[in-house]
Motif scaffolding. Structure first.
Motif, PDB file in Angstrom:
ATOM      1  N   ASP A   5       0.832  -1.200   0.070  1.00 17.51           N
ATOM      2  CA  ASP A   5       0.033   0.054  -0.121  1.00 17.51           C
ATOM      3  C   ASP A   5       0.767   1.452   0.005  1.00 17.51           C
ATOM      4  N   HIS A   6       0.998   1.871  -1.045  1.00 14.27           N
ATOM      5  CA  HIS A   6       1.952   3.165  -1.247  1.00 14.27           C
ATOM      6  C   HIS A   6       1.122   4.316  -1.038  1.00 14.27           C
ATOM      7  N   SER A   7      -0.030   4.142  -0.630  1.00 11.91           N
ATOM      8  CA  SER A   7      -0.987   5.726  -0.589  1.00 11.91           C
ATOM      9  C   SER A   7      -0.746   6.277   0.606  1.00 11.91           C
ATOM     10  N   ILE A   8      -0.342   7.417   0.551  1.00 12.58           N
ATOM     11  CA  ILE A   8       0.076   8.246   1.862  1.00 12.58           C
ATOM     12  C   ILE A   8      -1.014   9.351   2.018  1.00 12.58           C
ATOM     13  N   SER A   9      -2.059   9.507   1.411  1.00 14.21           N
ATOM     14  CA  SER A   9      -3.259  10.274   1.575  1.00 14.21           C
ATOM     15  C   SER A   9      -3.798   9.889   2.784  1.00 14.21           C
ATOM     16  N   GLY A  10      -4.096  10.744   3.670  1.00 11.52           N
ATOM     17  CA  GLY A  10      -4.770  10.492   5.004  1.00 11.52           C
ATOM     18  C   GLY A  10      -3.994   9.894   6.042  1.00 11.52           C
ATOM     19  N   ARG A  11      -2.671   9.760   5.752  1.00  8.42           N
ATOM     20  CA  ARG A  11      -1.686   9.195   6.851  1.00  8.42           C
ATOM     21  C   ARG A  11      -1.286  10.422   7.552  1.00  8.42           C
ATOM     22  N   ARG A 147       6.183   4.595   8.002  1.00  6.42           N
ATOM     23  CA  ARG A 147       7.524   4.991   7.360  1.00  6.42           C
ATOM     24  C   ARG A 147       8.133   5.721   8.106  1.00  6.42           C
ATOM     25  N   ILE A 148       9.613   5.450   8.289  1.00  3.54           N
ATOM     26  CA  ILE A 148      10.497   6.272   9.229  1.00  3.54           C
ATOM     27  C   ILE A 148      11.701   6.700   8.153  1.00  3.54           C
ATOM     28  N   VAL A 149      11.742   8.095   8.478  1.00  4.71           N
ATOM     29  CA  VAL A 149      12.765   8.716   7.491  1.00  4.71           C
ATOM     30  C   VAL A 149      13.730   9.575   8.648  1.00  4.71           C
ATOM     31  N   VAL A 236      12.429  12.620   0.286  1.00  4.30           N
ATOM     32  CA  VAL A 236      11.609  12.219   1.570  1.00  4.30           C
ATOM     33  C   VAL A 236      10.204  11.504   1.111  1.00  4.30           C
ATOM     34  N   THR A 237       9.735  12.442   0.179  1.00  2.00           N
ATOM     35  CA  THR A 237       8.174  11.893  -0.265  1.00  2.00           C
ATOM     36  C   THR A 237       8.408  10.694  -1.057  1.00  2.00           C
ATOM     37  N   VAL A 238       9.085  10.313  -1.891  1.00  2.00           N
ATOM     38  CA  VAL A 238       9.577   9.159  -2.460  1.00  2.00           C
ATOM     39  C   VAL A 238       9.762   8.183  -1.652  1.00  2.00           C
ATOM     40  N   CYS A 240       8.603   7.976   1.408  1.00  2.00           N
ATOM     41  CA  CYS A 240       7.246   7.695   2.110  1.00  2.00           C
ATOM     42  C   CYS A 240       6.240   6.892   0.980  1.00  2.00           C
ATOM     43  N   LYS A 241       6.343   6.989  -0.206  1.00  2.00           N
ATOM     44  CA  LYS A 241       5.502   6.508  -1.083  1.00  2.00           C
ATOM     45  C   LYS A 241       5.921   5.300  -1.839  1.00  2.00           C
ATOM     46  N   THR A 242       7.213   4.737  -1.261  1.00  2.00           N
ATOM     47  CA  THR A 242       7.678   3.469  -1.966  1.00  2.00           C
ATOM     48  C   THR A 242       8.100   2.479  -1.012  1.00  2.00           C
ATOM     49  N   GLY A 243       7.303   1.602  -0.875  1.00  2.00           N
ATOM     50  CA  GLY A 243       7.176   0.487   0.090  1.00  2.00           C
ATOM     51  C   GLY A 243       8.315  -0.581  -0.005  1.00  2.00           C
ATOM     52  N   TYR A 244       8.735  -0.497  -1.373  1.00  2.00           N
ATOM     53  CA  TYR A 244      10.127  -1.656  -1.628  1.00  2.00           C
ATOM     54  C   TYR A 244      11.405  -0.877  -1.103  1.00  2.00           C
ATOM     55  N   LEU A 245      11.192   0.372  -0.940  1.00  2.00           N
ATOM     56  CA  LEU A 245      12.740   0.947  -0.640  1.00  2.00           C
ATOM     57  C   LEU A 245      12.828   0.991   1.034  1.00  2.00           C
TER      58      LEU A 245
END
Ligand SMILES: NC(=O)c1ccc[n+]([C@@H]2O[C@H](COP(=O)([O-])OP(=O)(O)OC[C@H]3O[C@@H](n4cnc5c(N)ncnc54)[C@H](OP(=O)(O)O)[C@@H]3O)[C@@H](O)[C@H]2O)c1
Length: 257
Positions: A5-11, A147-149, A236-238, A240-245
């Motif tokens: 699930d790559h969607s971050i809208s609403g997170r 997601r942690i950055v 940073v946004t990428v 958050c949106k990329t679960g394989y990274l």
């Protein structure tokens, strides 16, 4: 298997140091993606208040919310209190943690760095990220998404214009990031860091003059200019949106080593 699930809208994203150059750019970017925000500032809280006033009219959905907290990230009790306040205001802990607040006083070398300065820098740059991660992971584990950055620095890799105390605090982040990434990958939690260098329009580096005569002088930067907070926010946004990274440190330095 971990989630795709790559969607971050609403997170909900917690961004520390949102009063500063990189933190505020990340806040703008994640807000534009539809995230709700829990933003911290410390000595410049007014900057976070101004930022929220700028963002609210740009809401992209009704439930998007931004809240503000004054927190000294060097104070563990204040960080615990922050999580209580976030839960009160948003109903749960952060889905996304951007541990960005940082501090680094420039000294010529190790002999100029006092023990107090070393401890203070480690507390703000490294210990805070440990505490914030520890407080964030239970909610992320429970929902199998997180997601942690960490905002690290080129200083973690070998360059940098500050003394060894700053390099140690940022290199510590990279080790912690790799360990957490491996331990929590199965739970849909990714952990990465961005290692910027010479980012202008920030409290740390106002403009090219601030780094003149240092190893980060613009004449030493292959792309020939300082980086921008927006370029950091893009990475940073990428993340958050990329679960394989996960488990990665991205050096954002215009080619500077
Ligand atoms: N600019 C660069 O070239 C560069 C390069 C490598 C890494 N970084 C890292 O990027 C991150 C953001 O820095 P920036 O460049 O955006 O500089 P900045 O504009 O000076 O922002 C620093 C942020 O950290 C916060 N902060 C500092 N000490 C704090 C404390 N004790 N408690 C809570 N918050 C604290 C500041 O809050 P207040 O101002 O409200 O006190 C501010 O929001 C830092 O981790 C820094 O190490 C920056």
């Amino acid at each position: 298997m971990s989630s795709v699930d790559h969607s971050i809208s609403g997170r909900l994203a917690l961004i520390t140091g949102a009063s500063g150059g990189i933190g505020s750019a990340v806040a703008r970017s994640l807000w534009a993606e539809g995230c709700s925000l829990a933003l911290t500032g410390f000595s410049k809280l007014q900057a976070v208040e101004d930022l929220v006033q700028e963002l609210l009219p740009k809401r992209i959905h009704e439930s998007q919310k931004a809240t503000i907290y004054k927190v000294d990230t060097g104070d563990s009790a204040a960080l615990e209190q922050l999580f209580g306040d976030i839960k009160r205001d948003h109903g749960h802990g952060p889905d996304i943690l951007i541990s960005n607040a940082g501090y680094g006083k420039r000294f010529p070398g190790i002999l100029d760095v006092s023990l107090e300065e070393f401890d203070h820098t480690i507390n703000i740059n490294l210990r805070a990220s440990f505490i914030l991660s520890k407080l964030s992971i239970p909610h992320m584990e429970a929902q199998k998404w997180g997601r942690i950055v960490f905002v690290s620095s080129i200083a973690a890799i070998g360059g940098g214009i500050n003394a060894c105390h700053y390099a140690a605090s940022k290199a510590g982040l990279s080790g912690m990031m790799k360990n957490l990434a491996a331990r929590h990958a199965q739970s849909g939690i990714t952990v990465n860091d961005i290692a910027p260098a010479m980012i202008g329009d920030t409290g740390m580096i106002a403009d090219a003059k601030a780094v003149q005569g240092t190893p980060g002088d613009v004449k030493n930067i292959p792309v020939g200019r300082l980086g921008t907070p927006e370029e950091c926010a893009g990475i940073v946004t990428v993340m958050c949106k990329t679960g394989y990274l996960t488990g990665q440190s991205v050096l954002l330095s215009g080619g500077l080593k």
